[in-house]
Design an enzyme around this catalytic site. Structure first.
Site, short mmCIF file in Angstrom:
data_model
loop_
_atom_site.label_atom_id
_atom_site.label_comp_id
_atom_site.label_asym_id
_atom_site.label_seq_id
_atom_site.Cartn_x
_atom_site.Cartn_y
_atom_site.Cartn_z
CG PHE A 148 -9.47 -10.33 11.07
CD1 PHE A 148 -8.22 -10.72 11.54
CD2 PHE A 148 -9.69 -10.29 9.69
CE1 PHE A 148 -7.21 -11.07 10.65
CE2 PHE A 148 -8.68 -10.65 8.81
CZ PHE A 148 -7.43 -11.04 9.29
CD GLN A 149 -7.09 -7.81 7.62
OE1 GLN A 149 -7.98 -7.60 6.80
NE2 GLN A 149 -5.89 -8.26 7.28
CD GLU A 189 -1.68 -2.44 1.55
OE1 GLU A 189 -0.49 -2.66 1.87
OE2 GLU A 189 -2.57 -3.32 1.59
CE LYS A 245 -16.94 -7.31 3.54
NZ LYS A 245 -16.15 -8.50 3.83
CG MET A 286 22.33 12.57 3.41
SD MET A 286 23.52 13.74 2.75
CE MET A 286 22.61 14.41 1.36
C1 LIG Z 1 12.36 5.81 5.39
C2 LIG Z 1 13.63 6.48 5.74
N1 LIG Z 1 14.48 5.91 6.63
C3 LIG Z 1 15.63 6.52 6.94
C4 LIG Z 1 15.98 7.71 6.37
C5 LIG Z 1 17.29 8.41 6.75
N2 LIG Z 1 18.16 8.55 5.58
C6 LIG Z 1 18.25 9.67 4.85
S1 LIG Z 1 19.28 9.55 3.56
C7 LIG Z 1 19.68 8.00 3.97
C8 LIG Z 1 20.69 7.21 3.16
C9 LIG Z 1 20.18 6.90 1.80
O1 LIG Z 1 21.03 5.96 1.22
P1 LIG Z 1 20.89 5.56 -0.29
O2 LIG Z 1 19.49 5.24 -0.60
O3 LIG Z 1 21.86 4.52 -0.61
O4 LIG Z 1 21.22 6.92 -1.06
P2 LIG Z 1 22.57 7.78 -1.06
O5 LIG Z 1 22.51 8.75 0.07
O6 LIG Z 1 23.72 6.82 -0.92
O7 LIG Z 1 22.56 8.46 -2.38
C10 LIG Z 1 19.01 7.58 5.11
C11 LIG Z 1 19.16 6.26 5.76
C12 LIG Z 1 15.04 8.28 5.48
N3 LIG Z 1 15.26 9.46 4.91
N4 LIG Z 1 13.90 7.64 5.15
#
Ligand SMILES: Cc1ncc(C[n+]2csc(CCOP(=O)(O)OP(=O)(O)O)c2C)c(N)n1
Length: 582
Positions: free
Chosen positions: A129-130, A67, A179, A493
């Site tokens: 349920f759900q 979803e 429902k 990042m």
């Molecule tokens: C759902 C979610 N979990 C954690 C984060 C924290 N976060 C921001 S950037 C990042 C790293 C992203 O890594 P990647 O997808 O390999 O991209 P890159 O930065 O290497 O280009 C994380 C873990 C987030 N933004 N969203």
């Protein structure tokens, strides 16, 4: 009874039909011009799916794999088309799987209508349920939500849902339908679109005195600076905006979501604001004398430290949402209104001007950025490929005509800084929430929203693994999405922050990946992996020329950093161009 009365009675009877609540939902969609629904069925929404069985000629349903994929697809659809995206999900886990997407759509003002099934009304509150209390769960992440327990409410509730989602500052709406209401037969008297709700004023009445005050400040300014956001795009005011900056001659910088509202090569366009935006717009925010903020909300990623933000400037803030005005930055002149209306009024009153010396300052900053960041990023002597090189090659091949959907991380910041666009609604990304996993499903949705355009998803090796299952949606329904994984073998990042601010203590950012090309192959999607500079253009060309979806993995430098950067907790003028400046 005379003849006239008889005819009247017949007419009313003929106009009234006995239909189910589920049928009423689908009729509402057709009346609202919906063509594509993104969804996933389950027990509590089965009557609606049963009614959908007979609607295959009028409504296309895309069965996603999760979803979250449905709501991000609906967001991508909405952002690229300017229309409202539509989602179906079942109760309980189906509904809770929508929450991230709702929060994302809420903070990025994206019009989406979600219909969730709910347990029978007599079971509400029994831990059936759900059963989840989806109304309470989604209240902070929806512009409006409502639970329907009686089918007679469906036509006018859905009319309100579409009106609220798409009007004023758009946002997500969730309608939860029990429902029994989906099954209930009732006398249907047709569908009337909603155009007004008492106590909801999506379009404020513009107060001319504020426009006059704003024009006066602009006409007296020596270094005016426009910063604009997605409000320009959502207000369909791109032309009005361009006319305004061109007459007033004011340099203009975009937020990440405002990007593409004007062509990126516009002579007055000076780049992107924000933590990883361009150097000039960040630095010179603290030098302008009048700051004109249009359809943007002074997000902390844009302002940096507020007590060091544009203290020297008088601020004019144009926004449709009064709760944004004075929220983060005090406006000297607030202009509450729809920028489609306020901008032409302002344009009329501002003097035709140019500011060559002031504009030159932005150009000088760009030269400095070029020297310190871009040259390093484009250095052909280095062994490893950089993300910037890949985006630049995409620009050369697409000539700025593609829709680019990015995920979240270093690749997002690099893509948004380098990508070139000719037309509006071309840069789709999760701005406010920063939702990893957004890009793949959003790109699927974008390909339905803009079927004639090339849709390219740019994703990190981390983010792709959050919603990789949506490759199955591509396999089954064949939308054309060009997927580029910029693989730096790290959660890049976060790694960059650990390097810069946590003394190189790399804590759980070393992420392993499957063989992405094999995974794509498993889903019947062609793919390739490259790591050499000399292969970039030919591989991109092969991907773009391929008839259908394609996955291209590009192995890039593991520890490349993204600059410029406004380190957290610093002011915008403290923007740095390299690691040694931190
Ligand atoms: C759902 C979610 N979990 C954690 C984060 C924290 N976060 C921001 S950037 C990042 C790293 C992203 O890594 P990647 O997808 O390999 O991209 P890159 O930065 O290497 O280009 C994380 C873990 C987030 N933004 N969203």
């Amino acid at each position: 009874m005379d003849t006239l009365e008889l005819t009247k009675e017949k007419k009313t009877k003929a106009a009234t039909e006995n239909i189910s609540g589920s049928e009423a939902v689908l009729r509402a969609f057709v009346a609202e011009g919906v063509e594509t629904i993104f969804g996933y069925p389950g027990g509590a929404i089965m009557p609606i799916y049963d009614a959908l069985y007979d609607y295959h000629e009028k409504l296309t349903h895309i069965l996603v794999r999760h979803e979250q994929g449905a709501i991000h697809a609906a967001q991508g659809f909405a952002r690229v088309s300017g229309r409202t995206g539509v989602v179906f999900a079942t109760s309980g886990p189906g509904a809770t799987n929508l929450v991230t997407g709702l929060a994302d759509a809420m903070i990025d003002s994206t019009p989406v209508v979600c219909i969730t099934g709910q347990v029978f009304a007599h079971l509400l509150g029994t831990d059936a349920f759900q059963e989840t209390d989806v109304i309470n769960i989604t209240t902070p992440v929806t512009k409006w939500n409502y639970q329907v327990t009686d089918a007679t409410e469906i036509p006018h509730v859905l009319a309100k849902a579409f009106y609220i989602a798409g009007s004023g500052r758009p946002g997500p709406v969730l309608i939860d339908i029990t429902k029994n209401a989906q099954l209930q037969l009732f006398d249907y008297n047709g569908y009337e679109k909603c155009e007004h709700i008492r106590s909801y004023r999506p379009k404020p009445i513009v107060r001319k005195e504020y426009i006059e005050q704003a024009a006066k400040l602009i006409n007296e300014a020596e270094k005016p600076f426009v910063i604009f956001g997605q409000g320009v795009i959502l207000g369909k005011a791109e032309k009005e905006f361009q006319k305004f900056i061109e007459k007033a001659g004011i340099p203009a910088a975009w937020t990440i979501l405002g990007m593409s509202a004007i062509p990126t090569n516009h002579p007055l366009g000076v780049g992107m604001l924000g933590m990883h935006g361009n150097y000039g717009p960040n630095l010179l925010t603290n030098e302008c004398d009048v700051l004109i903020a249009i359809g943007m909300r002074f997000d902390d990623r844009v302002t940096g430290r507020l007590d060091k933000y544009a203290k020297q400037a008088k601020v004019i803030h144009l926004d449709i949402d009064p709760s944004e005005i004075d929220k983060n930055v005090k406006a000297t002149v607030p202009v509450w209104g729809d920028c489609k209306e306020t901008l032409p009024l302002l344009t009329e009153l501002v003097h035709q001007k140019v500011y060559p010396q002031w504009l030159q300052k932005f150009n000088d900053c760009m030269k400095k950025e070029q020297e310190k960041c871009i040259k390093a990023e484009m250095n052909p002597d280095t062994e490893v490929l950089t993300m910037g090189e890949v985006i630049t090659a995409i620009n050369e091949l697409t000539k700025g005509d593609a829709v680019i959907v990015t995920d979240v991380g270093q690749h997002q910041m690099v893509a948004c800084r380098y990508a070139e666009y000719n037309s509006s609604k071309s840069n789709i990304t999760s701005g406010g929430l920063g939702t990893m996993g957004f890009a793949l499903p959003a790109a699927i949705g974008a390909s339905y929203g803009a079927p004639d355009r090339t849709v390219i998803a740019i994703i990190g090796d981390g983010g792709i693994q959050m919603t990789i299952q949506e490759l199955g949606t591509i396999m089954q329904f064949n939308p054309t999405v060009k997927i580029i994984i910029l693989n730096n073998k790290f959660l890049g990042m976060v790694r960059q922050w650990q390097e810069l601010f946590h003394k190189n203590r790399y804590s759980f950012v070393d992420i392993q990946s499957p063989d992405f090309v094999m995974v794509a192959k498993g889903y019947g999607i062609q793919g390739k992996s490259i790591c050499k500079r000399e292969d970039v253009k030919s591989a991109l060309k092969e991907m773009l020329d391929h008839n259908g979806s394609y996955l291209l993995e590009v192995i890039v430098g593991k520890e490349n950093n993204v600059f410029p950067m406004v380190p957290q907790g610093r002011g915008v003028a403290e923007v740095v161009l390299s690691k040694d400046e931190i």
